[in-house]
Design a protein around this motif. Structure first.
Motif, PDB file in Angstrom:
ATOM      1  N   LYS A 127      -0.982   8.065  -4.795  1.00 15.27           N
ATOM      2  CA  LYS A 127      -0.336   6.760  -4.952  1.00 15.27           C
ATOM      3  C   LYS A 127      -1.288   5.596  -4.693  1.00 15.27           C
ATOM      4  CE  LYS A 127       4.277   8.403  -3.629  1.00 15.27           C
ATOM      5  NZ  LYS A 127       5.401   8.237  -2.671  1.00 15.27           N
ATOM      6  N   ARG A 128      -2.532   5.909  -4.347  1.00 15.81           N
ATOM      7  CA  ARG A 128      -3.493   4.834  -4.074  1.00 15.81           C
ATOM      8  C   ARG A 128      -3.828   4.076  -5.350  1.00 15.81           C
ATOM      9  NH1 ARG A 128      -7.388   3.628  -0.086  1.00 15.81           N
ATOM     10  NH2 ARG A 128      -6.969   5.569   1.038  1.00 15.81           N
ATOM     11  N   ILE A 129      -3.757   2.752  -5.279  1.00 18.40           N
ATOM     12  CA  ILE A 129      -4.089   1.899  -6.420  1.00 18.40           C
ATOM     13  C   ILE A 129      -5.483   1.322  -6.223  1.00 18.40           C
ATOM     14  CG2 ILE A 129      -3.469  -0.199  -7.689  1.00 18.40           C
ATOM     15  CD1 ILE A 129      -0.576   0.282  -6.812  1.00 18.40           C
ATOM     16  N   ASP A 130      -6.298   1.394  -7.243  1.00 17.28           N
ATOM     17  CA  ASP A 130      -7.655   0.862  -7.172  1.00 17.28           C
ATOM     18  C   ASP A 130      -7.597  -0.664  -7.146  1.00 17.28           C
ATOM     19  OD1 ASP A 130     -10.307   0.297  -7.247  1.00 17.28           O
ATOM     20  OD2 ASP A 130     -10.665   1.105  -9.259  1.00 17.28           O
ATOM     21  N   SER A 131      -7.899  -1.223  -5.963  1.00 13.70           N
ATOM     22  CA  SER A 131      -7.832  -2.680  -5.800  1.00 13.70           C
ATOM     23  C   SER A 131      -9.202  -3.341  -5.910  1.00 13.70           C
ATOM     24  CB  SER A 131      -7.230  -3.006  -4.422  1.00 13.70           C
ATOM     25  OG  SER A 131      -8.081  -2.520  -3.398  1.00 13.70           O
ATOM     26  N   GLY A 132     -10.225  -2.519  -6.076  1.00 14.83           N
ATOM     27  CA  GLY A 132     -11.570  -3.068  -6.129  1.00 14.83           C
ATOM     28  C   GLY A 132     -12.210  -3.205  -4.766  1.00 14.83           C
ATOM     29  N   GLN A 157       0.846  -1.209   0.000  1.00 13.06           N
ATOM     30  CA  GLN A 157       0.000   0.000   0.000  1.00 13.06           C
ATOM     31  C   GLN A 157       0.876   1.253   0.000  1.00 13.06           C
ATOM     32  OE1 GLN A 157      -3.278  -0.840  -0.485  1.00 13.06           O
ATOM     33  NE2 GLN A 157      -2.256  -2.837  -0.420  1.00 13.06           N
ATOM     34  N   GLN A 158       1.321   1.633  -1.192  1.00 13.14           N
ATOM     35  CA  GLN A 158       2.268   2.741  -1.312  1.00 13.14           C
ATOM     36  C   GLN A 158       1.670   4.089  -0.908  1.00 13.14           C
ATOM     37  OE1 GLN A 158       5.576   2.265  -2.154  1.00 13.14           O
ATOM     38  NE2 GLN A 158       4.994   0.103  -1.941  1.00 13.14           N
TER      39      GLN A 158
END
Length: 327
Positions: A300-305, A51-52
């Motif tokens: 930097k949040r990545i959409d993980s669903g 979780q960057q």
């Protein structure tokens, strides 16, 4: 955090056997094996590494901190992830988290007025006791007193999340003796909403009881008509509100847990325990100012669903607590 042992840590060590015994009992109650907990702990650490957008301090968290979340969420990995994401994401979204220096003059003054402690030993059932009262001889209350008071609650929570191994049920006791109406009037709806959201979405403690003693008729009216409707039904049903004082507490809490100046058998007074918490905060000042003040980087949040709290429709634009809507 400081390597030097404080009075609070020394007190907790005296009851380490009780904490250890309740560690095993708590895992049994939630049907969570130690082996599975250890596997989940490593999984959760890997998730945090990925979780960057979360602050760097996530990589320094202790096993105690993470197992508090896993056990508090009854072994649900996704719930633990949501609460941890909320734990970091809520920083910077409310004035409760602004300026975390425990040596701030107004904060220190309010910590002596708004005395809040967590007892260093659990009940025989493994319950964790948090006690709040106002001190004698209140003369000058700082500006924004309830913001400072809620800061104290959060700071104690931060410490408790790292001093314990698993989440025990929480009993909150509030003494409304000497509670002036002028102080109650400083609680704004937005501030109450912020604190309620933090406790509901971020903290892994499971609340067993909320006991309010020495309640005046006016405060009782406010609790029942203003505060209670804003609290979830499950929590609302665990409220105990009484105009009686300390003599009422042994009905709900073992006397061994109560301070000796509150008709209890614990060897220290309430003030001595409050002073121990003050000492711990000050001793770990750098930790509060640095690691605990780090915030998320949403770019930097990545959409993980997975729908984490920052995407929750309880928020307004980008998680602003001030836009919170309570049903």
């Amino acid at each position: 955090m400081s390597a030097k042992k404080t009075t609070l840590e020394n007190e907790m060590e005296k009851y380490q056997n009780l904490w250890n015994e309740n560690y095993e009992n708590t895992l049994k109650k939630i049907n969570y094996s130690r082996k599975q907990l250890e596997l989940d702990l490593e999984h959760l650490r890997q998730w945090l590494r990925d979780q960057q957008h979360l602050p760097d301090c996530r990589l320094k968290e202790t096993d105690n901190f993470l197992t508090m979340y896993l056990s508090g969420c009854k072994g649900s990995m996704e719930t633990a992830k949501r609460k941890l994401d909320a734990y970091y994401s809520l920083r910077g979204k409310t004035e409760i988290y602004r300026d975390r220096d425990p040596l701030d003059v107004d904060y220190r003054k309010m910590s002596d007025i708004w005395q809040q402690i967590a007892m260093p030993r659990p009940t025989d059932k493994g319950e964790f006791i948090v006690f709040t009262r106002l001190s004698d001889g209140i003369e000058e209350i700082p500006a924004n007193p309830m913001v400072l008071s809620f800061k104290r609650t959060i700071n104690i929570t931060e410490i408790a999340l790292r001093l314990h191994q698993v989440t025990h049920q929480l009993i909150a006791i509030m003494d409304f003796d000497r509670y002036p109406a002028s102080l109650a009037s400083t609680i704004t709806l937005s501030l109450f909403r912020d604190m309620n959201l933090i406790l509901e979405k971020m903290v892994p403690f499971r609340i067993a009881k909320i006991i309010c003693i020495n309640v005046s008729p006016m405060v009782e009216f406010a609790m029942n008509t203003i505060v209670r409707p804003l609290i979830k039904t499950k929590i609302r049903d665990r409220f105990i509100v009484t105009t009686k004082g300390y003599e009422e507490l042994p009905k709900y809490v073992d006397k061994a847990i109560l301070p000796k100046d509150m008709q209890g058998d614990y060897p220290l007074t309430f003030k001595e325990i409050n002073d121990a918490w003050n000492e711990y905060e000050i001793e770990n000042r750098d930790w509060f100012i640095n690691e605990l003040s780090e915030q998320v980087d949403e770019t930097k949040r990545i959409d993980s669903g997975v729908k984490y709290i920052i995407e929750d429709n309880l928020f307004g634009v980008q998680g602003t607590l001030k836009k919170l809507v309570v049903d």
